[in-house]
Design an enzyme around this catalytic site. Structure first.
Site, PDB file in Angstrom:
ATOM      1  N   SER A 140       0.975  -1.233   0.087  1.00 52.98           N
ATOM      2  CA  SER A 140      -0.049  -0.045   0.031  1.00 52.98           C
ATOM      3  C   SER A 140       0.892   1.165   0.038  1.00 52.98           C
ATOM      4  O   SER A 140       2.082   1.372   0.708  1.00 52.98           O
ATOM      5  CB  SER A 140      -1.008  -0.024   1.378  1.00 52.98           C
ATOM      6  OG  SER A 140      -1.601   1.243   1.450  1.00 52.98           O
ATOM      7  N   TYR A 153      -1.502   0.074  10.507  1.00 51.55           N
ATOM      8  CA  TYR A 153      -1.791  -0.279   8.863  1.00 51.55           C
ATOM      9  C   TYR A 153      -0.653  -0.184   7.966  1.00 51.55           C
ATOM     10  O   TYR A 153      -0.120  -0.791   7.332  1.00 51.55           O
ATOM     11  CB  TYR A 153      -3.092   0.442   8.121  1.00 51.55           C
ATOM     12  CG  TYR A 153      -3.327   0.025   6.774  1.00 51.55           C
ATOM     13  CD1 TYR A 153      -4.048  -1.327   6.714  1.00 51.55           C
ATOM     14  CD2 TYR A 153      -2.955   0.674   5.736  1.00 51.55           C
ATOM     15  CE1 TYR A 153      -4.420  -1.780   5.403  1.00 51.55           C
ATOM     16  CE2 TYR A 153      -3.457   0.261   4.373  1.00 51.55           C
ATOM     17  CZ  TYR A 153      -3.885  -1.148   4.145  1.00 51.55           C
ATOM     18  OH  TYR A 153      -4.291  -1.458   3.146  1.00 51.55           O
TER      19      TYR A 153
END
Ligand code: ADP
Length: 254
Positions: A140, A153
């Site tokens: 990501s 995250y």
């Protein structure tokens, strides 16, 4: 492009993972569609079979070592081998650093990083005897830049990128190539459907291409990295982000 290849995809019951499973199938691979929600995995697999593809759906919690082993074994039992693993299963939270708990860190790193590690380890054990294999991890942009609320995250995805590099240096000479695909703002449930109008507008401004990406655009890059054509690519991250991370000041607008 992927004829006679066998692929396993985690978190493939919906969203990006579903698009990846469908795309790998459309390009010729037999696919083990796995998800912690077994019903959604089976629904996606059934729909691939209805369209003439080869697929089975199974329930897998990637954070369980036994389940990770079962994922690889299912590919071998059902389709006679394992060529491709896509580590896509993921969970997310957006909490400021001081509000993030130890449990948040353990839960998210446990799935996004340790889960990918376990699935990769089980897959590589099956790939090494053949001297070939591909592992594609879904990273990501949050693993490459510090975003507000992304302690857990972002750390999990940054860890995944580093794990990819270590695996690639250890395994490339043995025929197993390992890469990341890092999606930017993709129009899926997890990433975007929760975005309010202000956030959507901000993304449209910040992304040079002036739009969100689609799950299929991520899936096509995964399929390329899984293909024989990507035979000299390992240890890298391909951002599928419409130019987002390359952008500097963008005051000039058409
Ligand atoms: P995206 O926007 O990336 O598609 P989603 O939240 O829609 O994100 O999809 C992530 C998928 O990963 C879901 O189908 C979810 O059920 C799955 N998933 C989450 N945790 C696990 C886990 N521990 N093991 C396997 N699959 C998981």
């Amino acid at each position: 492009m992927l004829n006679n290849k066998v692929a396993t995809v985690t978190g493939a019951g919906r969203g990006m993972g579903e698009a990846i499973a469908r795309t790998l199938s459309a390009k010729g691979a037999a696919v083990v569609v796995s998800d912690i929600d077994g019903a959604t995995a089976e629904t996606v697999a059934a729909s691939i079979r209805d369209g003439g593809g080869k697929a089975v759906g199974i329930r897998i919690d990637v954070s369980s070592e036994d389940d990770a082993a079962r994922l690889a074994e299912t590919a071998v039992q059902e389709f006679g081998g394992l060529d491709i693993l896509v580590n896509n299963a993921g969970i997310s939270t957006t909490k400021l650093f001081l509000e993030t708990t130890k449990q948040d860190m353990e839960r998210i790193i446990g799935v996004n990083l340790i889960g990918a590690f376990l699935c990769a380890q089980a897959a590589v054990r099956h790939m090494l005897p053949n001297g070939s294999g591909r592992i594609i991890n879904i990273a990501s942009l949050s693993g490459q830049r510090g975003g507000i609320g992304r302690s857990a995250y972002g750390s999990s995805k940054a860890g995944l990128e580093l794990l990819t590099k270590v695996m690639s240096v250890e395994l490339a000479a043995k025929g197993v190539l390992v890469n990341n695909v890092a999606p930017g703002a993709i129009a899926t449930q997890m990433a975007v459907e929760q975005h309010d109008a202000k956030t959507r507008e901000a993304y449209h401004y910040l992304i040079p291409q002036r739009r969100y990406g689609t799950p299929e655009e991520v899936a096509f890059m995964v399929a390329f990295l899984a293909s024989d054509e990507a035979s000299h690519v390992s240890g890298t991250t391909v951002n599928v982000d419409g130019g987002f991370l390359s952008a500097g000041l963008m005051f000039e607008r058409e």
